[in-house]
Design a protein around this motif. Structure first.
Motif, PDB file in Angstrom:
ATOM      1  N   VAL B 169       0.839  -1.209  -0.027  1.00 55.82           N
ATOM      2  CA  VAL B 169      -0.023  -0.070  -0.111  1.00 55.82           C
ATOM      3  C   VAL B 169       0.699   1.310   0.039  1.00 55.82           C
ATOM      4  O   VAL B 169       0.434   2.211  -0.654  1.00 55.82           O
ATOM      5  N   VAL B 170       1.924   1.252   0.697  1.00 55.61           N
ATOM      6  CA  VAL B 170       2.770   2.601   1.130  1.00 55.61           C
ATOM      7  C   VAL B 170       3.146   2.837  -0.331  1.00 55.61           C
ATOM      8  O   VAL B 170       3.340   4.184  -0.578  1.00 55.61           O
ATOM      9  N   SER B 171       3.725   2.065  -1.347  1.00 55.20           N
ATOM     10  CA  SER B 171       4.570   2.461  -2.286  1.00 55.20           C
ATOM     11  C   SER B 171       3.405   3.000  -3.440  1.00 55.20           C
ATOM     12  O   SER B 171       3.783   3.928  -4.087  1.00 55.20           O
ATOM     13  N   VAL B 172       2.191   2.740  -3.375  1.00 53.59           N
ATOM     14  CA  VAL B 172       1.239   3.123  -4.076  1.00 53.59           C
ATOM     15  C   VAL B 172       0.756   4.610  -3.714  1.00 53.59           C
ATOM     16  O   VAL B 172       0.701   5.458  -4.401  1.00 53.59           O
ATOM     17  N   ASP B 173       0.572   4.907  -2.595  1.00 52.60           N
ATOM     18  CA  ASP B 173       0.480   5.898  -1.915  1.00 52.60           C
ATOM     19  C   ASP B 173       1.545   7.049  -2.234  1.00 52.60           C
ATOM     20  O   ASP B 173       1.184   8.150  -2.573  1.00 52.60           O
ATOM     21  N   ALA B 174       3.027   6.524  -2.257  1.00 57.62           N
ATOM     22  CA  ALA B 174       3.904   7.473  -2.543  1.00 57.62           C
ATOM     23  C   ALA B 174       3.815   7.545  -3.857  1.00 57.62           C
ATOM     24  O   ALA B 174       4.166   8.930  -4.449  1.00 57.62           O
ATOM     25  N   ARG B 175       3.305   6.844  -4.791  1.00 54.16           N
ATOM     26  CA  ARG B 175       3.308   7.208  -6.229  1.00 54.16           C
ATOM     27  C   ARG B 175       2.224   8.241  -6.270  1.00 54.16           C
ATOM     28  O   ARG B 175       2.144   9.057  -7.241  1.00 54.16           O
ATOM     29  N   HIS B 176       1.139   7.997  -5.650  1.00 53.60           N
ATOM     30  CA  HIS B 176      -0.236   9.091  -5.814  1.00 53.60           C
ATOM     31  C   HIS B 176       0.562  10.475  -5.596  1.00 53.60           C
ATOM     32  O   HIS B 176       0.303  11.328  -6.057  1.00 53.60           O
ATOM     33  N   ALA B 177       1.431  10.722  -4.454  1.00 55.50           N
ATOM     34  CA  ALA B 177       1.801  11.827  -3.864  1.00 55.50           C
ATOM     35  C   ALA B 177       2.702  12.437  -5.064  1.00 55.50           C
ATOM     36  O   ALA B 177       2.710  13.679  -5.117  1.00 55.50           O
ATOM     37  N   ALA B 178       3.653  11.619  -5.635  1.00 54.78           N
ATOM     38  CA  ALA B 178       4.542  12.332  -6.901  1.00 54.78           C
ATOM     39  C   ALA B 178       3.519  12.591  -7.988  1.00 54.78           C
ATOM     40  O   ALA B 178       3.821  13.595  -8.545  1.00 54.78           O
ATOM     41  N   TRP B 179       2.639  11.670  -8.297  1.00 53.99           N
ATOM     42  CA  TRP B 179       1.691  11.832  -9.310  1.00 53.99           C
ATOM     43  C   TRP B 179       1.198  13.216  -9.220  1.00 53.99           C
ATOM     44  O   TRP B 179       1.101  13.984 -10.427  1.00 53.99           O
ATOM     45  N   VAL B 180       0.392  13.715  -8.235  1.00 49.75           N
ATOM     46  CA  VAL B 180      -0.430  14.738  -8.274  1.00 49.75           C
ATOM     47  C   VAL B 180       0.623  15.797  -7.941  1.00 49.75           C
ATOM     48  O   VAL B 180       0.264  16.943  -8.884  1.00 49.75           O
ATOM     49  N   ARG B 181       1.793  15.717  -7.550  1.00 48.82           N
ATOM     50  CA  ARG B 181       2.787  16.954  -7.595  1.00 48.82           C
ATOM     51  C   ARG B 181       3.556  17.128  -9.133  1.00 48.82           C
ATOM     52  O   ARG B 181       3.696  18.289  -9.380  1.00 48.82           O
ATOM     53  N   ALA B 182       3.387  15.874  -9.683  1.00 50.56           N
ATOM     54  CA  ALA B 182       4.143  16.057 -11.340  1.00 50.56           C
ATOM     55  C   ALA B 182       3.065  16.729 -11.981  1.00 50.56           C
ATOM     56  O   ALA B 182       3.413  17.730 -12.985  1.00 50.56           O
ATOM     57  N   ILE B 183       1.695  16.323 -11.886  1.00 48.87           N
ATOM     58  CA  ILE B 183       0.571  17.234 -12.485  1.00 48.87           C
ATOM     59  C   ILE B 183       0.558  18.718 -12.285  1.00 48.87           C
ATOM     60  O   ILE B 183       0.389  19.458 -13.154  1.00 48.87           O
ATOM     61  N   GLU B 184       0.844  19.163 -11.010  1.00 43.96           N
ATOM     62  CA  GLU B 184       1.090  20.524 -10.612  1.00 43.96           C
ATOM     63  C   GLU B 184       2.298  21.292 -11.035  1.00 43.96           C
ATOM     64  O   GLU B 184       2.718  22.304 -11.006  1.00 43.96           O
ATOM     65  N   ARG B 186       5.455  20.165 -10.129  1.00 39.51           N
ATOM     66  CA  ARG B 186       6.454  20.482  -9.095  1.00 39.51           C
ATOM     67  C   ARG B 186       7.470  19.437  -9.608  1.00 39.51           C
ATOM     68  O   ARG B 186       7.232  18.484 -10.201  1.00 39.51           O
ATOM     69  N   VAL B 187       8.813  19.726  -8.840  1.00 40.76           N
ATOM     70  CA  VAL B 187       9.752  18.547  -8.553  1.00 40.76           C
ATOM     71  C   VAL B 187       8.897  17.615  -7.763  1.00 40.76           C
ATOM     72  O   VAL B 187       9.033  17.895  -6.608  1.00 40.76           O
ATOM     73  N   ALA B 188       8.774  16.405  -8.234  1.00 41.89           N
ATOM     74  CA  ALA B 188       7.761  15.509  -7.507  1.00 41.89           C
ATOM     75  C   ALA B 188       8.508  14.731  -6.489  1.00 41.89           C
ATOM     76  O   ALA B 188       7.758  14.205  -5.628  1.00 41.89           O
ATOM     77  N   ALA B 189       9.700  14.749  -6.644  1.00 37.17           N
ATOM     78  CA  ALA B 189      10.151  13.903  -5.407  1.00 37.17           C
ATOM     79  C   ALA B 189      11.659  14.327  -5.139  1.00 37.17           C
ATOM     80  O   ALA B 189      12.625  13.663  -5.396  1.00 37.17           O
TER      81      ALA B 189
END
Lengths: 225, 215
Positions: B169-184, B186-189
């Motif tokens: 679960v945690v790695s998918v939530d981490a993907r979500h966090a980077a995904w939404v930042r990338a959409i905006e 931002r430097v996603a990670a």
């Protein structure tokens, strides 16, 4: 559960085999030596499990270090060759810094037990923007999956937390690289682990690792091509 | 999974007290007057620093996973409402749909068999965070980060089977966090490592972000 692993078959360079020949343990394996790796909370006060657990975990950390060496060298070469432009160049700088920090932290933690850096040939993948990003996707997806598998095997709680703190960052990287290349950042609700044998087979199949590290340690990465 | 207040007596391990978890009767006012992503105040669990909880055990798994599950339920309800209110476009809308589906699976995967994201609808008030693109993106990133830090903080406290599920679960939530930042854009990670935080620290993050339990 032990994982039988014929390293000679999947790692002709011997780079990872060396990690398994290490019989030494290092005292204070991680106390205060992780540098940039920060784990919130009181892991420093966790009860000690003794030398066998530390030695076991050292083997896992050396395996992780090998994967980090590959990633760090990839991004570092991309930045040094200077063939990338725009956002790909920014990615090489950003992720290179992160992976080099991972390498430094694991080397510091393992001390003399750390496997040395192999030699690499990235076969042009660091010189074309699209190829660079796709290769980065593969590295980061595989790195996250590799850490995920090892999270179940690490014996010391504080090392679990350290591995977790890197595991989730690799997943962020994977999603970010996927977005940049036009792929869906998270294609499944649940990610799968990749065990050590599968992971090393995939790494070996790239032929990016060209030679075993020299026994006289060098602190500077060596690049071919 | 135990609901309600419980405590763990253990001669050598610190006590872990579980406060009542989210129920339909509790409204969590999210996104009210504050400018930021808004989740504050509701400390669900008081506890001790990972990994100084007791040694992993199936019984401890139950309590730890119940806490982690609450965060997944919060995320699931957030995304479900964003999809339902249908105010997002383009990449953000695609992200919200995927995240909604994923978080529903996370809720089931962490043990609430038979519970879908819909079960918590109405239990939260998300306000504009599910309709305003900017506030949605900020809130999504904040919620995903919190989930990642919370999961990371508990992995060492779990037995291998529970840890395996949490790790998926945690790695998918981490993907979500980077995904939404990338959409905006931002430097996603940018960070080298993610935090692994205990329950008290997660509670403070929730407080700082604006989650508040209303009576």
């Amino acid at each position: 559960m032990t994982e039988p692993l014929d390293l000679a078959a999947i790692d002709p360079s011997g780079a990872v085999a060396e990690a398994h020949e290490r019989a030494e343990t290092r005292r204070d394996l991680l106390l205060g030596t992780l540098g940039g790796l920060v784990v919130a909370g009181g892991w420093a006060a966790a009860p000690l499990l003794g030398a066998p657990a530390r030695q076991y975990d050292a083997g896992i950390l050396n395996y992780a270090l090998t994967l980090e060496y590959v990633q760090a060298a990839f991004y570092t070469e991309a930045e040094r060759l200077g063939a990338l432009r725009g956002r790909e160049a920014m990615v090489a700088r950003t992720l290179g810094g992160v992976e080099r920090a991972h390498v430094a932290a694991f080397r510091s933690a393992l001390g003399s037990a750390a496997v040395k850096r192999p030699s690499f040939d990235f076969r042009g993948t660091t010189e074309d923007g699209e190829t660079f990003l796709r290769t980065a996707v593969a590295f980061e997806d595989l790195g996250a999956a590799a850490y995920k598998a090892q999270l179940l095997r690490i014996r010391q709680p504080e090392i679990v937390s350290v591995a977790a703190s890197v595991h989730s960052v690799e997943a962020r990287h994977a999603a970010w690289m996927r977005y940049l290349v036009g792929a869906v950042p998270a294609t499944a609700a649940l990610d799968e682990p990749s065990d050590r044998q599968r992971t090393l087979q995939l790494v070996a199949s790239t032929r990016f690792i060209t030679a075993a590290p020299r026994t006289d340690a060098s602190s500077t990465p060596r690049f071919t091509g | 999974m135990t609901k309600g207040t419980t405590s763990l007596p253990a001669p050598d391990a610190p006590r872990i007290t579980v406060q009542p978890t989210l129920t339909r009767r509790r409204l969590l006012r999210v996104g009210a007057a504050a400018a930021g992503p808004v989740l504050a105040g509701g400390l669900w669990l008081t506890g001790v620093s990972a990994p100084l909880a007791g040694a992993p055990s199936p019984e401890q798994d139950g309590r730890v996973v119940a806490y982690l599950l609450d965060l997944q339920r919060l995320e699931a309800a957030f995304y479900a409402e964003a999809v339902e209110r249908d105010s997002l476009d383009g990449d953000l809308a695609e992200f919200a749909r995927a995240a909604a589906a994923h978080e529903g699976v996370h809720v089931r995967h962490l043990g609430a068999a038979g519970m879908g994201a819909g079960d918590d609808r109405g239990a939260f008030e998300f306000g504009e965070t599910t309709t305003s693109p900017t506030r949605f993106a900020v809130t999504a990133a904040a919620l995903e980060d919190i989930a990642v830090y919370a999961l990371n903080g508990q992995l060492a406290n779990l037995t291998p089977p529970a840890r395996a599920r949490a790790a998926q679960v945690v790695s998918v939530d981490a993907r979500h966090a980077a995904w939404v930042r990338a959409i905006e854009g931002r430097v996603a990670a940018p960070q080298a490592t993610d935090a692994a935080e205990d329950q008290a620290a997660i509670g403070r993050r929730l407080s700082a972000a604006g989650l508040r339990l209303t009576p």
